[in-house]
Design a protein around this motif. Sequence first.
Motif, short mmCIF file in Angstrom:
data_model
loop_
_atom_site.label_atom_id
_atom_site.label_comp_id
_atom_site.label_asym_id
_atom_site.label_seq_id
_atom_site.Cartn_x
_atom_site.Cartn_y
_atom_site.Cartn_z
N ARG A 160 35.94 65.17 36.42
CA ARG A 160 35.69 63.87 37.08
C ARG A 160 36.24 63.88 38.50
O ARG A 160 35.61 63.35 39.41
CB ARG A 160 36.34 62.75 36.27
N ARG A 161 37.42 64.47 38.67
CA ARG A 161 38.02 64.48 40.01
C ARG A 161 37.18 65.29 40.97
O ARG A 161 36.97 64.90 42.12
CB ARG A 161 39.45 65.03 39.94
N VAL A 162 36.70 66.48 40.53
CA VAL A 162 35.88 67.31 41.40
C VAL A 162 34.59 66.60 41.77
O VAL A 162 34.18 66.56 42.93
CB VAL A 162 35.58 68.66 40.72
N ALA A 163 33.94 66.01 40.76
CA ALA A 163 32.69 65.30 41.03
C ALA A 163 32.93 64.11 41.95
O ALA A 163 32.14 63.83 42.85
CB ALA A 163 32.05 64.85 39.72
N GLY A 164 34.05 63.42 41.73
CA GLY A 164 34.35 62.27 42.58
C GLY A 164 34.62 62.67 44.01
O GLY A 164 34.14 62.03 44.95
N ALA A 165 35.39 63.76 44.20
CA ALA A 165 35.69 64.23 45.56
C ALA A 165 34.41 64.67 46.26
O ALA A 165 34.22 64.40 47.45
CB ALA A 165 36.70 65.38 45.50
N GLU A 166 33.52 65.36 45.53
CA GLU A 166 32.27 65.80 46.12
C GLU A 166 31.40 64.61 46.52
O GLU A 166 30.78 64.61 47.59
CB GLU A 166 31.51 66.69 45.14
N SER A 167 31.40 63.57 45.68
CA SER A 167 30.60 62.38 45.99
C SER A 167 31.15 61.68 47.23
O SER A 167 30.39 61.21 48.09
CB SER A 167 30.60 61.43 44.79
N VAL A 168 32.48 61.60 47.33
CA VAL A 168 33.11 60.97 48.50
C VAL A 168 32.76 61.74 49.76
O VAL A 168 32.42 61.15 50.80
CB VAL A 168 34.63 60.89 48.31
N ARG A 169 32.81 63.08 49.69
CA ARG A 169 32.50 63.87 50.88
C ARG A 169 31.05 63.68 51.28
O ARG A 169 30.74 63.55 52.47
CB ARG A 169 32.79 65.35 50.63
N HIS A 170 30.13 63.70 50.31
CA HIS A 170 28.72 63.49 50.65
C HIS A 170 28.52 62.15 51.34
O HIS A 170 27.71 62.02 52.26
CB HIS A 170 27.85 63.59 49.40
N GLY A 171 29.26 61.13 50.87
CA GLY A 171 29.16 59.83 51.51
C GLY A 171 29.63 59.86 52.96
O GLY A 171 28.99 59.28 53.84
N ARG A 172 30.73 60.55 53.21
CA ARG A 172 31.25 60.65 54.58
C ARG A 172 30.29 61.44 55.47
O ARG A 172 30.02 61.04 56.61
CB ARG A 172 32.62 61.32 54.57
N VAL A 173 29.81 62.57 54.95
CA VAL A 173 28.89 63.38 55.74
C VAL A 173 27.61 62.60 56.03
O VAL A 173 27.09 62.60 57.15
CB VAL A 173 28.56 64.70 55.02
N GLY A 174 27.09 61.90 55.01
CA GLY A 174 25.87 61.11 55.21
C GLY A 174 26.04 60.05 56.28
O GLY A 174 25.16 59.85 57.12
N ALA A 175 27.21 59.37 56.26
CA ALA A 175 27.46 58.34 57.27
C ALA A 175 27.57 58.96 58.66
O ALA A 175 27.04 58.42 59.64
CB ALA A 175 28.73 57.57 56.92
N GLY A 176 28.26 60.11 58.76
CA GLY A 176 28.41 60.76 60.06
C GLY A 176 27.08 61.23 60.62
O GLY A 176 26.81 61.09 61.81
N LEU A 177 26.20 61.77 59.76
CA LEU A 177 24.91 62.26 60.22
C LEU A 177 23.95 61.11 60.53
O LEU A 177 23.07 61.24 61.38
CB LEU A 177 24.31 63.21 59.20
N ALA A 178 24.12 59.98 59.85
CA ALA A 178 23.30 58.81 60.19
C ALA A 178 23.63 58.32 61.60
O ALA A 178 22.73 57.97 62.38
CB ALA A 178 23.54 57.70 59.16
N GLU A 179 24.92 58.30 61.93
CA GLU A 179 25.32 57.95 63.30
C GLU A 179 24.75 58.96 64.29
O GLU A 179 24.30 58.58 65.38
CB GLU A 179 26.84 57.92 63.41
N LEU A 180 24.76 60.24 63.91
CA LEU A 180 24.24 61.29 64.78
C LEU A 180 22.74 61.09 65.04
O LEU A 180 22.28 61.23 66.19
CB LEU A 180 24.48 62.66 64.14
N GLU A 181 21.99 60.73 64.02
CA GLU A 181 20.56 60.49 64.21
C GLU A 181 20.33 59.35 65.20
O GLU A 181 19.45 59.43 66.08
CB GLU A 181 19.90 60.15 62.87
N ARG A 182 21.09 58.28 65.09
CA ARG A 182 20.94 57.14 66.02
C ARG A 182 21.29 57.57 67.43
O ARG A 182 20.60 57.20 68.39
CB ARG A 182 21.82 55.97 65.57
#
Length: 456
Positions: A160-182
Amino acid sequence: MIERWSRDQVLALAPDAASGKAAQGVASPGKWQVRGVAGVLLYGACSGSGAEPYLACVDLSGPAYRCTCPSRKFPCKHALGLLLLWAGDAVPEGDPTPEWAAEWLTARTARTTPTRPSAGPEPEAARQPEGAEQGAEQQAAGAEAAPERRAAGVEAAPERRVAGAESVRHGRVGAGLAELERWLADQVRQGLAGAAEHEWDGLAKRLIDAQAPGVAGMVSRLAQVRAGDDWPGRLLAEYALINLLAVAYRRRAELSAPLARTVLIRAGFPVTREEVLSGPALRDHWDVLGRRDEVQDRLTARRVWLRGRRTGRAALVLSFAPPGQPLDASLVTGVTLDADVAFYPGAAPLRALVADRHGTVPAAGPPPGVPPEEAMEEVARAVAEDPWVESWPVVLADVVPERTAIGGLPLHPATRDPWRLLAVSGGRPLTVAAEWTPHGLRPLSTWDDDGTAVLL
């Protein structure tokens, strides 16, 4: 038997220009009290400033080095000087081999004996220590019960911890790349000339905070693009590639598995060495075509290019070192290795690790080459599978080099006027190994009339 290296191949192993110059100063038979070669072992005792000579050893199959001198450079000038003597046929066959040299080679061989299984994993029963049967039974019982626990919604806490950490990172990367697209859309709308270097620096730092270091590296290199003469077209091309990566990450669920993995790796998700080595490996006779060192983010990166003689596969071995530290010098340009190579995953696998070595191969002249048109078809296939490919090794056969081109393919602006290559050619066609880049070819090596590799 190890094929004798050329002087150029030896000097290419020097960690810096000063070491190469110092090595030539000790490459004199009179400075060595003892010197000899026995199979893959090269050894010698060099007179120094102290009462005792410096004892140097080289394992030619690695290569690997050892010297009793206090130098922090690797290989030191004594190992390089001994290699220069050997390259010049000034080291006799040693019989008997000194005890200190034989002991070092024996210990090194024991440490580096391949442990990678060649015919599948070792049976579990053969690996279990005494008293492990009860634990194995408990593991089996747990494995049988695991599906029931998962069906009931009960998962192991580490999973659960590994899956949770991976999900959190994907969220951060997704937000950073969304800003990059704009940001990229604004840059194209407002005009390329409006971007300032401090904007790229700030954006790169925010992407690092968003755990997307791969994309941050692409953004941080934009300042170098802007400094070039033809920067408008190149900058727009870089913007397009960065935007393509951001969109591909957002839509990675729609991509094939290899391409989706490529996108994650390009974004900065790591692939461990253990994961690469646990996968399948490809055995071949690998020609070491050449290498190139460059500074990246306060680290020196070494790119070593390989090409399989039988499979035709290209491979890139990367190594990194902080300033002042030695880089991996185990792959000697011009040598052919019998080795197992494991590739990193991706749509167009190129980066690789040398898993196991089975020795060197007697010199057989230049590696198989292809016409320039066929080489560019290979590059086109690689770019179609991985649009972010920045370089690819090619071996061109029967080409006549010119000051600005090889076989009609333009040279990289930094490598024009390749006088050494022109001198070896003398206007005649030859085989040239080069690194393809979007901005032109970077020559790596060629072969003279005797089949000896010439480093470029």
